[in-house]
Design an enzyme around this catalytic site. Structure first.
Site, mmCIF file in Angstrom:
data_model
loop_
_atom_site.group_PDB
_atom_site.id
_atom_site.type_symbol
_atom_site.label_atom_id
_atom_site.label_comp_id
_atom_site.label_asym_id
_atom_site.label_seq_id
_atom_site.Cartn_x
_atom_site.Cartn_y
_atom_site.Cartn_z
ATOM 1 C CG HIS A 146 -2.027 0.970 1.169
ATOM 2 N ND1 HIS A 146 -1.857 2.318 1.413
ATOM 3 C CD2 HIS A 146 -3.343 0.808 0.889
ATOM 4 C CE1 HIS A 146 -3.008 2.944 1.276
ATOM 5 N NE2 HIS A 146 -3.938 2.051 0.958
ATOM 6 N N PRO A 147 0.490 2.295 -0.694
ATOM 7 C CG PRO A 147 -0.687 3.855 -1.947
ATOM 8 C CD PRO A 147 -0.674 2.404 -1.592
#
Length: 398
Positions: A245-246
């Protein structure tokens, strides 16, 4: 128009299941995926869908594999289950009469041609609204019915590329990677359903139909979510990050002794539980990992320390530790494993439908579970091309 003995399941022994949309008649001119996916959802919710197909050929997806031993398309059959079929040439006078008789009884017409095609046939929104003011007209196209690119053709791959999805899919430095399912078509189909149901609600209040205009490209922009938020704040277009996930860490797929597990420790409290679960309480005191923001800044180091602790565990053992600690986690499953997962089976998300000749076909169930209606384990089969012509003509008095 919603009650018909022609609506039977793959074995022809059960009536089409009831649903909240059983009072709606959908005339479906769409083909391939975006439009047919929308009308499949409507059919699963009880609507009667009459699929109008090209004589002699039918929906293009009838000719797209995989095929069963009898040469029938599983692709077509899974998306067009529970529909009826009539073959009409909309340039033929007698066929136009039949089509217009259908429109007079219909609640919704769905098409996914390029803008202008229906107008050339005399069946664009303006012409139909003048004749059938209660008719809802839903159009799912590549770029929508307005804007400079409205006349361009599109397939799923095109809008995934143009809509930014492919730019954030895959691994850093890797080649352009398409999302593994046709999210360009499917999101357009789902937004088309939302638009149709909104128009039905509007008509109940006003008595007027409306035009529902859904573009595949618009749908890709709509689901960019975090990527747009990051660009809005930083001014930098995000790139691919693999499985992680960023903005949340740890939130990725991590290697174990025999494969990978997904661990999603979405807040600081879960991070602490994960440290304890993998016997690494000292990580809670490491300033690099003190908050989600610092962990995300050091995502590669987080992955390294987690995988060092998981290296001596099987995926099953790692998941057991996470589950005992209440940490969101799951196995990395292929299609076969996903379809056979106990939760998927318990939710009736694997159902039986049929090819046009009635041969059985396994397909995905309906994810919308409604307390007032049954969720059948079988769904009606896909239609043979022009299968319901005689019944529909008789019903129309033609």
């Amino acid at each position: 128009m919603s009650d018909s003995p022609e609506n039977s399941d793959a074995r022809g022994s059960e009536a089409k299941p009831a649903g909240p949309l059983s009072d709606l008649l959908i005339v479906d001119l769409s083909r391939v995926l975006a439009g047919p996916y929308a009308t499949m959802v409507l059919a699963d919710l009880g609507a009667r869908v009459i699929k109008v197909e090209q004589p002699g050929k039918g929906d293009d997806s009838r000719h797209i594999g995989p095929f069963n031993a009898a040469g029938q398309s599983a692709y077509f059959s899974s998306i067009n289950r529970g529909k009826q079929s009539i073959a009409l040439d909309l340039k033929d006078a007698a066929h136009r009469e039949t089509f217009e008789a259908l429109l007079a009884k219909a609640d919704v017409v769905v098409e996914n041609y390029r803008p202008g095609v229906m107008e050339k046939l005399g069946y664009g929104w303006a012409a139909l609204h003048a004749r059938f003011p209660r008719l809802i007209y839903a159009a799912a196209s590549g770029f929508g019915h307005t804007g400079p690119d409205r006349d361009k053709a599109a397939y799923d791959m095109v809008v995934q590329a143009m809509g930014g999805i492919m730019s954030i899919t895959g691994h850093p430095g890797g080649p352009p990677t398409r999302v593994g399912t046709s999210v360009g078509d499917i999101t357009a189909g789902l937004f088309t359903v939302i638009g149709i149901l909104s128009a039905v609600h509007h008509r109940a209040a006003t008595g007027e139909g409306m035009f529902v205009d859904v573009a595949m490209l618009d749908g890709q922009i709509a689901i960019l979510e975090n990527a747009i938020a990051r660009y809005a704040v930083t001014g930098v277009a995000p790139g691919p990050l693999g499985a992680r996930h960023p903005s949340i860490t740890p939130f990725a797929a991590y290697a174990c002794a025999d494969g990978h597990v997904v661990i999603a420790a979405g807040n600081d409290a879960l991070w602490g539980k994960l440290c304890d679960a993998i016997c690494a309480p000292e990580l809670k005191d490491d300033p690099r990992f003190a908050t989600n923001a610092t962990r995300t800044d050091h995502a590669e180091e987080v992955a390294a320390v987690i995988e060092a602790r998981l290296a001596g565990l099987t995926a099953g053992e790692a998941l057991a530790l996470c589950e005992a600690a209440g940490i969101p986690s799951g196995p990395l499953q292929d299609t076969e494993q996903a379809l056979n997962h106990r939760q998927v089976r318990a939710r009736n998300m694997v159902i039986q439908t049929g090819f046009p000749d009635g041969a059985p076909l396994t397909a995905a169930g309906n994810p919308v579970k409604l307390s007032a209606y049954p969720d059948p384990t079988t769904r009606p089969k896909a239609p043979r091309l022009d299968e319901h012509r005689d019944a529909i003509l008789k019903e129309l008095g033609l």
